[in-house]
Design an enzyme around this catalytic site. Sequence first.
Site, mmCIF file in Angstrom:
data_model
loop_
_atom_site.group_PDB
_atom_site.id
_atom_site.type_symbol
_atom_site.label_atom_id
_atom_site.label_comp_id
_atom_site.label_asym_id
_atom_site.label_seq_id
_atom_site.Cartn_x
_atom_site.Cartn_y
_atom_site.Cartn_z
ATOM 1 C CG ASP A 13 -28.033 -30.518 -15.373
ATOM 2 O OD1 ASP A 13 -27.559 -31.768 -15.234
ATOM 3 O OD2 ASP A 13 -28.198 -29.905 -16.436
ATOM 4 C CG HIS A 20 -26.628 -30.113 -21.396
ATOM 5 N ND1 HIS A 20 -26.574 -29.958 -20.254
ATOM 6 C CD2 HIS A 20 -25.583 -29.531 -22.120
ATOM 7 C CE1 HIS A 20 -25.276 -29.356 -20.111
ATOM 8 N NE2 HIS A 20 -24.706 -29.238 -21.119
ATOM 9 C CG ASP A 52 -32.933 -29.264 -15.003
ATOM 10 O OD1 ASP A 52 -31.983 -29.317 -14.991
ATOM 11 O OD2 ASP A 52 -33.718 -27.891 -15.126
ATOM 12 C CD GLN A 93 -24.977 -28.589 -15.696
ATOM 13 O OE1 GLN A 93 -24.229 -29.146 -16.625
ATOM 14 N NE2 GLN A 93 -26.028 -27.723 -15.713
ATOM 15 C CE LYS A 131 -30.726 -26.744 -22.771
ATOM 16 N NZ LYS A 131 -30.307 -27.454 -21.425
ATOM 17 C CE1 TYR A 230 -25.570 -20.364 -19.357
ATOM 18 C CE2 TYR A 230 -23.985 -22.122 -19.854
ATOM 19 C CZ TYR A 230 -25.377 -21.647 -19.821
ATOM 20 O OH TYR A 230 -26.451 -22.329 -20.195
ATOM 21 C CE LYS A 233 -29.970 -18.251 -19.444
ATOM 22 N NZ LYS A 233 -29.968 -17.100 -18.973
ATOM 23 C CG ASP A 235 -33.051 -25.399 -16.562
ATOM 24 O OD1 ASP A 235 -33.512 -24.526 -17.862
ATOM 25 O OD2 ASP A 235 -32.333 -26.023 -16.627
HETATM 26 C C1 F6R Z 1 -28.086 -24.291 -22.037
HETATM 27 C C2 F6R Z 1 -27.251 -25.741 -21.944
HETATM 28 C C3 F6R Z 1 -26.572 -26.202 -23.224
HETATM 29 C C4 F6R Z 1 -25.305 -26.155 -23.351
HETATM 30 C C5 F6R Z 1 -24.749 -26.588 -24.603
HETATM 31 C C6 F6R Z 1 -23.149 -26.382 -24.779
HETATM 32 O O1 F6R Z 1 -28.418 -24.233 -20.678
HETATM 33 O O2 F6R Z 1 -27.297 -26.535 -20.868
HETATM 34 O O3 F6R Z 1 -27.205 -25.439 -24.110
HETATM 35 O O4 F6R Z 1 -24.938 -24.760 -22.938
HETATM 36 O O5 F6R Z 1 -24.984 -27.884 -24.932
HETATM 37 O O6 F6R Z 1 -22.729 -27.259 -23.530
HETATM 38 P P1 F6R Z 1 -20.955 -27.512 -23.288
HETATM 39 O O7 F6R Z 1 -20.441 -26.112 -23.265
HETATM 40 O O8 F6R Z 1 -21.052 -28.453 -21.987
HETATM 41 O O9 F6R Z 1 -20.718 -28.180 -24.231
HETATM 42 MG MG MG Z 2 -29.901 -28.652 -17.357
#
Ligand code: F6R
Ligand code: MG
Length: 368
Positions: A13, A20, A52, A93, A131, A230, A233, A235
Amino acid sequence: MGDRVTISVIKADVGGLVGHTIVHPRLLERCHEHLAGTDLLVDYHVTAVGDDINLILTHRHGTDSSEIHQLAWETFEAATEEAKALKLYGAGQDLLADAFSGNIKGMGPGIAEMEIEERGREPFIVFMAYKTEPGAWNLPLYKMFADPFNTAGLVIDPNMHDGFIFEVHDLQEAKKVRFSCPEDIYDMLVFIGAPARYVIHSVYRKDGDDAGDIAAQASTQRLSLIAGRYVGKDDPVMIVRCQSGLPAVGEAVEAFAFPHLVGGWMRGSHNGPLMPVGRADATPTRFDGPPRVMALGFQLAHGKLVGPQDMFADVSFDPAREEANRIAGYLRRMGPFEPHRLPLDEMEYTTLPQVVERLRDRFEPIED
Ligand code: F6R
Ligand code: MG
């Protein structure tokens, strides 16, 4: 003279649109341009699930080839440049290291690769999940290679009747173990029933002329265990060879007709159903999901990729999608309560411990 070929599926990703949700088409074009300019590959296919990018590569350099891994890394770097220019979300990322160093494993991207002797006819399927985490493959791999209620060939085909060998990895202790199924099924289920820690890494043929041949290979990297925090994920991806003493194509995809619950979804912190989808529907939105899996089928012709066939685009998977959406709705009504939210030990690598830390001083001893 054999026809040895390596299939490498490498994913990362490197930026999403919007948030996302998906990969911007320009990033996929950049990957094409980059891969077209090399003579290291026999063939390639670029695709995406959610945000991804998945590179499906065939070549003659074997597994763990630093040249191939570097090519993938540089392809993701090229896409990252584009993601930065477009100010996409989370640009770069999954590229956790500043520079490539020998092997892409442990550097952020996910990878499944196998070197095979290309058979007279070589159908295989690349499964790409979004996810969720590597353990999401445990149940479907068990069904494909060990469950006669899923795979009729385990009963009917003399070339499958002896079963398969499963290699299972303990991601916490970094240990591996092999189980010979069906004899070891009960022992194996002790572990693979806990998919956040124990993951099926690969499956091998057991008997006959082809004993020891690789049948399936999954990616087992856990980003949070690599980065200690963290970072999205994992994936996972996986390659499954099919037919002629291996699960038929239809037996391999049948394992996804039941949308089982997997960890991941919103903020990597929720259980949800794994929904099988075609390429057009690999665009998760609801609560950043629900988790989904796409499957592209290919046949090899001297290393060239013939295909793909978008396996889950078929209408026969409509009921699985309906069921997944219904389960997603049911679970969502639990909001922040377990078992929709993951258990506390699984939340360790999310941002939740920071919130817990802030509240620590408000706790007092219970004195009665
Ligand atoms: C899970 C994922 C998303 C983010 C969520 C918050 O794998 O990538 O659910 O965790 O959108 O994202 P941030 O923390 O970047 O605002
Ligand atoms: Mg992703």
